[in-house]
Enzyme design. Structure first.
Site, PDB file in Angstrom:
ATOM      1  N   HIS A   1      19.608  -8.035  37.475  1.00  0.00           N
ATOM      2  CA  HIS A   1      19.690  -8.564  38.852  1.00  0.00           C
ATOM      3  C   HIS A   1      21.124  -8.711  39.328  1.00  0.00           C
ATOM      4  O   HIS A   1      21.460  -8.386  40.455  1.00  0.00           O
ATOM      5  CB  HIS A   1      19.049  -9.963  38.922  1.00  0.00           C
TER       6      HIS A   1
ATOM      7  N   ASP B   1      19.015   9.322  35.113  1.00  0.00           N
ATOM      8  CA  ASP B   1      18.034   9.553  34.052  1.00  0.00           C
ATOM      9  C   ASP B   1      18.109  10.975  33.527  1.00  0.00           C
ATOM     10  O   ASP B   1      17.922  11.211  32.332  1.00  0.00           O
ATOM     11  CB  ASP B   1      16.621   9.251  34.562  1.00  0.00           C
TER      12      ASP B   1
ATOM     13  N   ARG C   1      21.311   5.395  28.590  1.00  0.00           N
ATOM     14  CA  ARG C   1      22.314   5.147  29.636  1.00  0.00           C
ATOM     15  C   ARG C   1      22.820   3.704  29.626  1.00  0.00           C
ATOM     16  O   ARG C   1      23.796   3.382  30.287  1.00  0.00           O
ATOM     17  CB  ARG C   1      21.745   5.507  31.015  1.00  0.00           C
TER      18      ARG C   1
HETATM   19  C1  PEP Z   1      18.379   8.125  38.570  1.00  0.00           C
HETATM   20  O1  PEP Z   1      17.746   8.080  37.520  1.00  0.00           O
HETATM   21  O2  PEP Z   1      19.352   8.874  38.753  1.00  0.00           O
HETATM   22  C2  PEP Z   1      18.006   7.257  39.694  1.00  0.00           C
HETATM   23  C3  PEP Z   1      18.575   7.385  40.859  1.00  0.00           C
HETATM   24  O3  PEP Z   1      17.092   6.302  39.447  1.00  0.00           O
HETATM   25  P1  PEP Z   1      17.384   4.922  38.711  1.00  0.00           P
HETATM   26  O4  PEP Z   1      18.857   4.825  38.527  1.00  0.00           O
HETATM   27  O5  PEP Z   1      16.838   3.860  39.586  1.00  0.00           O
HETATM   28  O6  PEP Z   1      16.636   5.085  37.437  1.00  0.00           O
HETATM   29 MG    MG Z   2      15.790   7.105  37.480  1.00  0.00          MG
END
Ligand code: PEP
Ligand code: MG
Length: 757
Positions: free
Chosen positions: A363, A628, A638
């Site tokens: 958050h 991702d 990540r």
């Molecule tokens: C991503 O995976 O690049 C994306 C934009 O989604 P999030 O960061 O919310 O997983």
């Molecule tokens: Mg994503």
């Protein structure tokens, strides 16, 4: 064996500094291995030599004096070969070197193990024995295990010293870099304010005080308050407990006495330590001693001491609450930052934040991005409780913290922070200008949103639409699933704020590291588990309700686009499309007249990269989730700072995948956008433009930087650069090439100083 090992590590962990830690290591390891000598040599990064730092058995006067180069002596050999060495006749080895200062000639056999932390050789742990014998396999294994465990402890102790500007030998050092995860982009230089969670004794920092009588008084008041609590508790339980059982409370009261814990804490306070720090020291001491006892009953007493410690701390913190002062350039540091802690800082004083726990989806990170406060998350190696009052550099873009910055780096970061500030101030002109290369190639810049606060910043910065509205954000800050009506109101705010510009709303993307407090998902392997579309297809009621809320919210506005996350095959897409059509039918049957919105699919799973054409055929647009996609293509979490250096969206495999997605989407005549963090990196954005992306979506903070950059170059330059990097096989070389190109163009203003180091 395991028990001994655990005990030693525990004791070393509780040591107050590196010197004390090393002293415990040599003492305990010598004891455990029943040998005559145990020594630790640490590699001094400045001189490149292994320095004797602690010993039991050799002449202690040699400590800090005897040292050897990597090509000298047996210690140097263990250190350079990064392998243990077990010798029956050490003096017969060609690499043996005699140091008169150590009195070493009396020892015949030698066993040495390298101390390695994250690939870095930190030193060598050595055992020596009088009689000539080869250490057995068990002993060798013990020493290797010991040094592997100690490496982390030594690294931590070293980091603790280094943030005070002290190297291993007490010499002054500059700059220690701690790696975390980017939480919110931007740079800041400021003073750390460590915020403690209520009553967590382990994380209390050390702090010097000058007014000792006042501190003693404060502690006395806390003692009295806990005594009163204990007495009250004992009375309250009088009817439920026998008198003998209530004697437990008397034990507590005794512990608070002047002759026990109470007195010891006062003694430490008199040395100039604040009450909380003194309490932590004394309690840790007692707990450590109890926990090492073999008797289970006595081991249990450790928890009583901890409890007393927590109670005292509670009162001390209450008394101190109002006195927490925030300097003008506050960098908020905590084990786990909460939005409430952030809210406590007076307006205009918060420059940056660091959280030891948490990821970019916490958050606080979401809030930090919305507010534009540079933030680093997951700084697990930072001995954060020791940084209070210290100057820090926060690099939220790279996810780094620098303690003790050298003057040059500090200046560079101040310049960068100032440039960022000026850029956001000079937005008015930039806001009205299109994102267009010098030869007229136009590329819309969109923004990623979550909170309503993002909307305001996005508008200030001239976003041309929303490329990704993360709907899980409003879900995350609720106590339960928001109702259709509640969702509708939230979505309408977003749609209205940007109308007539498009707003791309992503269906609920939970799982992985994004959990809802009221819908916990506990899995061994959450990123490969029940995530994104997989959850919502299994719960069509959630998906349908959300889609209906989106559709109703868009009535009369018609700027809604729906985006589907984590799609890995056509079947998932078809099921999702079916549900969207069903929701659309329902909404219209209920009398709300809305157009069917464009629907898009995210490419963020490698499987989807290879199915781009099949997926594109069935939808209206494609959006790449490079965060991702990078994680899954490279098999690098990540959110794990331990592998953060392997996570790189400039990896040739990622670039190759991106190019393929653009080509195949276009072959199907569908527009393709990108909404991962990569789009907000000015250097990477040049490559994305050259690849042919139709729009870039990023956080509002980075938008002006990207616009500024793309307005300085021509599409021809960008394409030349792309052609150059596409034949490179290393992310590091690609990054360096981007930086060099920017520098040659005179555009390196936006490059972080640390990136060039
Ligand atoms: C991503 O995976 O690049 C994306 C934009 O989604 P999030 O960061 O919310 O997983
Ligand atoms: Mg994503």
């Amino acid at each position: 064996m395991l028990g001994t090992l655990r005990k030693i590590v525990q004791e070393v962990n509780a040591a107050k500094d590196l010197k004390a830690a090393l002293g415990i290591i040599v003492l305990r390891v010598r004891e455990a291995m029943a040998s005559q000598v145990c020594s630790v040599y640490l590699l001094d990064p400045e001189s490149g030599r292994f320095v004797l730092m602690a010993t039991e058995g050799l002449n202690k006067k040699a400590i800090g004096k005897v040292s050897m180069a990597p090509n000298e002596g047996l210690v140097g050999l263990v250190g350079t070969r990064e392998e243990p060495l077990n010798l029956e006749h050490a003096s017969e080895h060609p690499r043996y070197r005699y140091f008169a200062e150590t009195g070493e000639e009396r020892y015949a056999s030698f066993l040495g193990a390298p101390i390695i932390h994250h690939r870095r050789v930190m030193g060598v742990l050595v055992i020596q024995q009088k009689e000539q014998r080869l250490f057995d396999e068990g002993e060798e294994a013990f020493l290797v295990t010991m040094s592997a465990q100690l490496a982390g402890v030594i690294a931590h102790a070293e980091a603790t010293g280094s943030i005070r500007g002290l190297g291993r030998q007490g010499k002054g050092i500059q700059e220690t870099r701690f790696i975390g995860i980017p939480g919110a982009p931007g740079a800041a230089v400021g003073t750390a304010v460590v915020v403690l969670p209520p009553a967590d004794l382990d994380v209390v920092p050390d702090k010097s005080i000058t007014n000792i009588p006042a501190e003693l008084e404060l502690f006395e008041a806390a003692l009295e308050a806990v005594r009163a609590d204990m007495r009250a508790l004992s009375e309250k339980l009088a009817t439920q407990m026998r008198k003998e059982e209530r004697a437990l409370f008397d034990v507590y009261l005794m512990m608070l006495d002047d002759s026990a814990l109470g007195g010891e804490v006062s003694k430490v306070i008199r040395t100039g330590q604040w009450a909380q720090g003194a309490l932590r020291q004394v309690v840790a001491d007692h707990v450590g001693r109890f926990e090492m006892m073999d008797d289970a009953y006595l081991r249990e007493r450790a928890s009583d001491v901890k409890d007393i410690g927590r109670r005292l701390l509670g009162y001390l913190q209450q008394a101190r609450q109002q006195t927490l002062t925030y300097p003008d350039n506050t960098i908020l540091v905590s084990e786990e930052l909460s939005p409430a802690m952030l809210g406590e800082v007076p307006e205009g004083k918060l420059m940056g934040m660091v959280s030891v726990l948490g990821s970019s989806n916490s958050h606080v990170a979401i809030l930090a991005r919305a507010m534009g406060i540079p933030t680093v998350m997951g700084a697990v190696d930072l001995p954060y409780s020791k940084v209070d009052g210290i100057e820090l550099i926060i690099d939220g873009t790279r996810g780094e913290i620098i303690t003790n910055p050298a003057k040059v780096l500090r200046e560079q970061y101040l310049v960068l922070a100032e440039q960022e500030r000026q850029l956001s101030e000079g937005l008015d002109i930039l806001r009205e200008l299109p994102c267009e290369t010098t030869d007229g190639l136009r590329i819309p810049l969109w923004v990623n949103t979550g909170l309503l606060a993002d909307v305001v910043r996005a508008q200030e910065r001239g976003a041309e639409g929303v490329g990704l509205y993360r709907t899980e954000v409003p879900f995350m800050i609720k106590e339960r699933f928001p109702s259709e009506k509640e969702q509708m109101a939230i979505y309408r705010e977003q749609l209205q704020a940007f109308h007539p510009l498009p707003v791309t709303m992503r269906s609920l993307d939970i799982g992985g590291d994004k959990s809802l407090p009221y819908f916990p998902i506990k899995e061994e392997n959450p990123f490969l588990g029940w995530r994104g579309i997989r959850v919502t297809l299994d719960h069509p009621e959630i998906f349908l309700l959300q889609t209906r809320a989106m559709l109703k919210a868009s009535a009369g506005l018609n700027n809604l686009r729906i985006l589907l996350p984590m799609i890995s095959g056509t079947r998932e897409l078809e099921e999702a499309l079916h549900l969207i059509h069903r929701a659309w039918g329902e909404v219209r049957d209920e009398g709300t007249d809305v157009e069917m919105p464009p629907v898009g699919v995210m490419i963020e799973v490698p499987a989807a990269v290879y199915l781009t054409r099949e997926l594109a055929r069935q939808v209206d647009f494609i959006s790449v989730g490079s965060n991702d996609l990078t994680q899954y293509l490279l098999a690098v979490d990540r959110n794990n700072p331990r592998v953060a250096d392997l996570y790189d969206y400039l990896h040739p495999a990622v670039l190759e995948a991106l190019q393929r997605v653009v080509r195949e989407a276009h072959e199907e005549g569908k527009p393709v956008s990108i909404c991962g963090e990569m789009a907000g990196d000015p250097g990477a954005a040049m490559l994305l433009l050259a690849m042919g992306f139709d729009s870039l979506s990023m956080n509002a903070t980075n938008l002006p930087k990207v616009k500024w950059m793309l307005r300085q170059i021509s599409s021809v330059t960008a394409r030349e650069l792309l052609a150059k990097v596409m034949v490179m096989d290393s992310p590091q070389v690609i990054r360096a090439t981007l930086q060099l190109t920017l520098r040659n163009l005179g555009l390196d203003r936006m490059v972080n100083p640390s990136a060039a180091l």
